[in-house]
Design a protein around this motif. Structure first.
Motif, PDB file in Angstrom:
ATOM      1  N   GLN A 132      25.906   9.668 -39.748  1.00 34.54           N
ATOM      2  CA  GLN A 132      26.943   9.458 -40.375  1.00 34.54           C
ATOM      3  C   GLN A 132      26.858   8.770 -42.060  1.00 34.54           C
ATOM      4  O   GLN A 132      26.802  10.218 -43.225  1.00 34.54           O
ATOM      5  CB  GLN A 132      28.227   8.211 -40.024  1.00 34.54           C
ATOM      6  CG  GLN A 132      29.272   8.464 -41.026  1.00 34.54           C
ATOM      7  CD  GLN A 132      30.118   7.699 -40.202  1.00 34.54           C
ATOM      8  OE1 GLN A 132      30.694   7.242 -39.154  1.00 34.54           O
ATOM      9  NE2 GLN A 132      30.609   6.417 -40.787  1.00 34.54           N
ATOM     10  N   ASN A 133      25.960   8.153 -42.401  1.00 35.01           N
ATOM     11  CA  ASN A 133      25.422   7.637 -43.417  1.00 35.01           C
ATOM     12  C   ASN A 133      24.523   8.702 -44.273  1.00 35.01           C
ATOM     13  O   ASN A 133      24.806   9.340 -45.180  1.00 35.01           O
ATOM     14  CB  ASN A 133      24.365   6.418 -43.685  1.00 35.01           C
ATOM     15  CG  ASN A 133      25.393   5.490 -43.548  1.00 35.01           C
ATOM     16  OD1 ASN A 133      26.732   5.251 -44.876  1.00 35.01           O
ATOM     17  ND2 ASN A 133      25.950   4.374 -42.541  1.00 35.01           N
ATOM     18  N   VAL A 134      23.470   9.348 -43.356  1.00 36.21           N
ATOM     19  CA  VAL A 134      22.937  10.383 -44.497  1.00 36.21           C
ATOM     20  C   VAL A 134      23.361  12.240 -44.212  1.00 36.21           C
ATOM     21  O   VAL A 134      23.503  12.036 -45.457  1.00 36.21           O
ATOM     22  CB  VAL A 134      21.640  10.830 -42.788  1.00 36.21           C
ATOM     23  CG1 VAL A 134      21.143  12.410 -43.774  1.00 36.21           C
ATOM     24  CG2 VAL A 134      20.966   9.882 -42.988  1.00 36.21           C
ATOM     25  N   ARG A 135      24.931  11.906 -43.631  1.00 33.36           N
ATOM     26  CA  ARG A 135      25.838  13.041 -43.898  1.00 33.36           C
ATOM     27  C   ARG A 135      26.284  13.203 -44.986  1.00 33.36           C
ATOM     28  O   ARG A 135      26.810  13.883 -45.573  1.00 33.36           O
ATOM     29  CB  ARG A 135      26.069  14.294 -42.796  1.00 33.36           C
ATOM     30  CG  ARG A 135      25.358  14.139 -41.343  1.00 33.36           C
ATOM     31  CD  ARG A 135      26.757  14.671 -40.439  1.00 33.36           C
ATOM     32  NE  ARG A 135      25.545  15.046 -39.090  1.00 33.36           N
ATOM     33  CZ  ARG A 135      25.700  16.617 -38.533  1.00 33.36           C
ATOM     34  NH1 ARG A 135      26.437  17.111 -40.054  1.00 33.36           N
ATOM     35  NH2 ARG A 135      24.922  16.700 -37.781  1.00 33.36           N
ATOM     36  N   HIS A 136      26.564  11.709 -45.277  1.00 33.42           N
ATOM     37  CA  HIS A 136      27.644  11.077 -46.674  1.00 33.42           C
ATOM     38  C   HIS A 136      26.906  11.302 -47.801  1.00 33.42           C
ATOM     39  O   HIS A 136      27.611  11.298 -48.398  1.00 33.42           O
ATOM     40  CB  HIS A 136      27.820   9.478 -45.800  1.00 33.42           C
ATOM     41  CG  HIS A 136      28.605   8.840 -47.001  1.00 33.42           C
ATOM     42  ND1 HIS A 136      29.551   7.627 -47.323  1.00 33.42           N
ATOM     43  CD2 HIS A 136      29.243   9.964 -48.552  1.00 33.42           C
ATOM     44  CE1 HIS A 136      29.614   6.979 -47.928  1.00 33.42           C
ATOM     45  NE2 HIS A 136      30.096   8.749 -48.581  1.00 33.42           N
ATOM     46  N   THR A 137      25.416  10.900 -47.539  1.00 26.76           N
ATOM     47  CA  THR A 137      25.158  10.689 -48.940  1.00 26.76           C
ATOM     48  C   THR A 137      24.354  12.503 -49.055  1.00 26.76           C
ATOM     49  O   THR A 137      24.354  13.139 -50.533  1.00 26.76           O
ATOM     50  CB  THR A 137      23.466  10.149 -48.574  1.00 26.76           C
ATOM     51  OG1 THR A 137      23.459   9.099 -47.580  1.00 26.76           O
ATOM     52  CG2 THR A 137      22.450   9.999 -49.507  1.00 26.76           C
TER      53      THR A 137
END
Length: 80
Positions: A32-37
């Motif tokens: 989720q954090n990788v995609r958000h970034t």
């Protein structure tokens, strides 16, 4: 939130907690954090509003003071 919201959510949510391998029934928090970034990075590279300075070396929208005061900057609320 569309497009993940400001990077503030990733920065501060995991200051004391490593999201790698953190998975529950709601999310894989690392993914989720990788995609958000990635969404945030891509938005700034494309720079659809032609804001001065956006690009490969200057990207990342978060909660901060900007031209219209303090706000939660994000790809869907990009105030420059």
């Amino acid at each position: 939130m569309n497009f993940g919201g400001p990077l503030f959510f990733a920065h501060y949510s995991f200051c004391g907690l490593d999201p790698r391998s953190l998975i529950d029934r709601h999310a894989d928090y690392w993914d989720q954090n990788v995609r958000h970034t990635q969404i945030n990075h891509r938005h700034c590279l494309i720079n659809p509003h032609n804001h001065l300075g956006y690009g490969a070396d200057c990207w990342g929208l978060t909660s901060s003071h900007g031209p219209t005061g303090y706000t939660a900057h994000a790809p869907d609320r990009d105030r420059g």
